[in-house]
Design a protein around this motif. Structure first.
Motif, PDB file in Angstrom:
ATOM      1  N   MET A   1       7.072  69.166  -8.760  1.00 21.87           N
ATOM      2  CA  MET A   1       6.825  69.847  -7.497  1.00 21.87           C
ATOM      3  C   MET A   1       5.329  70.024  -7.311  1.00 21.87           C
ATOM      4  SD  MET A   1       8.041  73.654  -6.341  1.00 21.87           S
ATOM      5  CE  MET A   1       7.309  74.388  -7.793  1.00 21.87           C
ATOM      6  N   SER A   3       2.058  71.558  -5.856  1.00 20.61           N
ATOM      7  CA  SER A   3       1.760  72.867  -5.303  1.00 20.61           C
ATOM      8  C   SER A   3       0.318  73.219  -5.554  1.00 20.61           C
ATOM      9  CB  SER A   3       2.661  73.928  -5.946  1.00 20.61           C
ATOM     10  OG  SER A   3       2.260  75.223  -5.557  1.00 20.61           O
ATOM     11  N   ASN A   4      -0.302  73.894  -4.563  1.00 18.55           N
ATOM     12  CA  ASN A   4      -1.629  74.441  -4.794  1.00 18.55           C
ATOM     13  C   ASN A   4      -1.588  75.959  -4.797  1.00 18.55           C
ATOM     14  OD1 ASN A   4      -1.194  74.903  -2.088  1.00 18.55           O
ATOM     15  ND2 ASN A   4      -3.169  74.095  -1.395  1.00 18.55           N
ATOM     16  N   SER A   5      -0.390  76.536  -4.916  1.00 23.16           N
ATOM     17  CA  SER A   5      -0.263  77.986  -4.987  1.00 23.16           C
ATOM     18  C   SER A   5      -0.629  78.460  -6.380  1.00 23.16           C
ATOM     19  CB  SER A   5       1.171  78.416  -4.646  1.00 23.16           C
ATOM     20  OG  SER A   5       2.071  77.906  -5.603  1.00 23.16           O
ATOM     21  N   CYS A   6      -1.073  79.707  -6.459  1.00 26.28           N
ATOM     22  CA  CYS A   6      -1.475  80.277  -7.744  1.00 26.28           C
ATOM     23  C   CYS A   6      -0.457  81.335  -8.132  1.00 26.28           C
ATOM     24  CB  CYS A   6      -2.873  80.875  -7.637  1.00 26.28           C
ATOM     25  SG  CYS A   6      -3.624  81.256  -9.220  1.00 26.28           S
ATOM     26  N   THR A   7       0.379  81.011  -9.090  1.00 28.06           N
ATOM     27  CA  THR A   7       1.411  81.937  -9.530  1.00 28.06           C
ATOM     28  C   THR A   7       0.854  82.823 -10.625  1.00 28.06           C
ATOM     29  OG1 THR A   7       3.117  80.304  -9.032  1.00 28.06           O
ATOM     30  CG2 THR A   7       3.733  82.131 -10.484  1.00 28.06           C
ATOM     31  N   VAL A  87      -1.858  76.319 -16.377  1.00 31.20           N
ATOM     32  CA  VAL A  87      -1.034  77.280 -15.642  1.00 31.20           C
ATOM     33  C   VAL A  87      -0.754  78.546 -16.454  1.00 31.20           C
ATOM     34  CG1 VAL A  87       1.216  77.668 -14.557  1.00 31.20           C
ATOM     35  CG2 VAL A  87      -0.030  75.544 -14.119  1.00 31.20           C
ATOM     36  N   ALA A 201       8.393  70.190 -12.683  1.00 28.46           N
ATOM     37  CA  ALA A 201       7.370  71.166 -13.050  1.00 28.46           C
ATOM     38  C   ALA A 201       6.208  71.138 -12.063  1.00 28.46           C
ATOM     39  CB  ALA A 201       6.860  70.896 -14.467  1.00 28.46           C
ATOM     40  N   GLN A 202       5.448  72.217 -12.021  1.00 27.77           N
ATOM     41  CA  GLN A 202       4.360  72.361 -11.070  1.00 27.77           C
ATOM     42  C   GLN A 202       3.235  71.374 -11.320  1.00 27.77           C
ATOM     43  OE1 GLN A 202       2.520  76.231 -11.125  1.00 27.77           O
ATOM     44  NE2 GLN A 202       1.221  75.820  -9.352  1.00 27.77           N
ATOM     45  N   TYR A 204      -0.515  71.190 -10.469  1.00 27.95           N
ATOM     46  CA  TYR A 204      -1.387  72.309 -10.132  1.00 27.95           C
ATOM     47  C   TYR A 204      -2.737  71.875  -9.577  1.00 27.95           C
ATOM     48  CZ  TYR A 204      -2.323  70.890 -14.893  1.00 27.95           C
ATOM     49  OH  TYR A 204      -2.535  70.133 -16.012  1.00 27.95           O
TER      50      TYR A 204
END
Length: 209
Positions: A1, A3-7, A87, A201-202, A204
């Protein structure tokens, strides 16, 4: 997946307290490294160990699908095996190569892995280093680079952005006295990247597109 979000995976951000940081291997990597032979004379065995660590990093969800090892080039003595920790440790610099180089320097008590009074050291990676890690290996002092492969295949499979390398990167290595070889267990490495892609998996990357 992709994504450029920061979890947020650590404690709440605290700017006042952010005066140091700590990078570490996952517990499984410490256990697995202790079970390996002290010496891996064959380069194929060194690469097999690195690819196994990359696979386990995906399996345990403890970072991206990348691993790196530092060995004494001529004897095959294992100094350290490391994995990507971007991550879980909330640090874009925590690539496998940076982790391996930094841990080796700490273990050996020397910032120059090519110092005249030391054995020559080799960096073994499961694909061509990214733009950041290419710079890191140039300054690390390693005298040899061994790659599972280089080219666009890994990015096409996983979606990671590895950044721009110098067009004459091979000459840059030669100019600094760093020998290199590629295509060591190439297909095994690509299989591990396909497993990562299938895991969902992300990815990043800080920016997409």
């Amino acid at each position: 997946m992709a994504s450029n979000s920061c979890t947020q995976t650590g404690p709440e951000p605290n700017q006042a307290a952010a005066t140091q940081f700590h990078l570490s291997l996952p517990a499984w990597a410490i256990t697995e490294m202790a079970a390996l032979p002290a010496y891996l004379p064959r380069v194929e065995d060194r690469m097999a160990a690195v690819i196994r660590f990359a696979r386990l990093n995906t399996e345990y969800a403890t970072g991206g699908p990348f691993a790196a090892g530092i060995f004494e080039r001529d004897s095959g003595k294992l100094i350290v095996l490391a994995v990507n920790r971007v991550v879980p440790l909330i640090c874009s610099c925590a690539h496998a190569e940076v982790m391996a180089i930094s841990l080796a320097q700490q273990r050996l008590g020397c910032f120059d892995l090519g110092a005249a009074d030391r054995p020559a050291h080799e960096l073994v990676v499961n694909w061509m280093p990214c733009a950041m890690c290419f710079g890191a290996l140039l300054w690390s002092g390693v005298r040899s680079l061994t790659m599972a492969g280089h080219g666009p295949e890994m990015e096409a499979i996983t979606g990671f952005d590895e950044g721009p390398l110098p067009p004459a990167w091979q000459e840059e290595l030669r100019h600094r006295g760093i020998s290199f070889r590629s295509d060591v267990l190439r297909e095994e490495s690509l299989t591990a990247f396909r497993e990562f892609a299938a895991s969902g998996a992300q990815v990043y990357n800080a920016r997409q597109g």
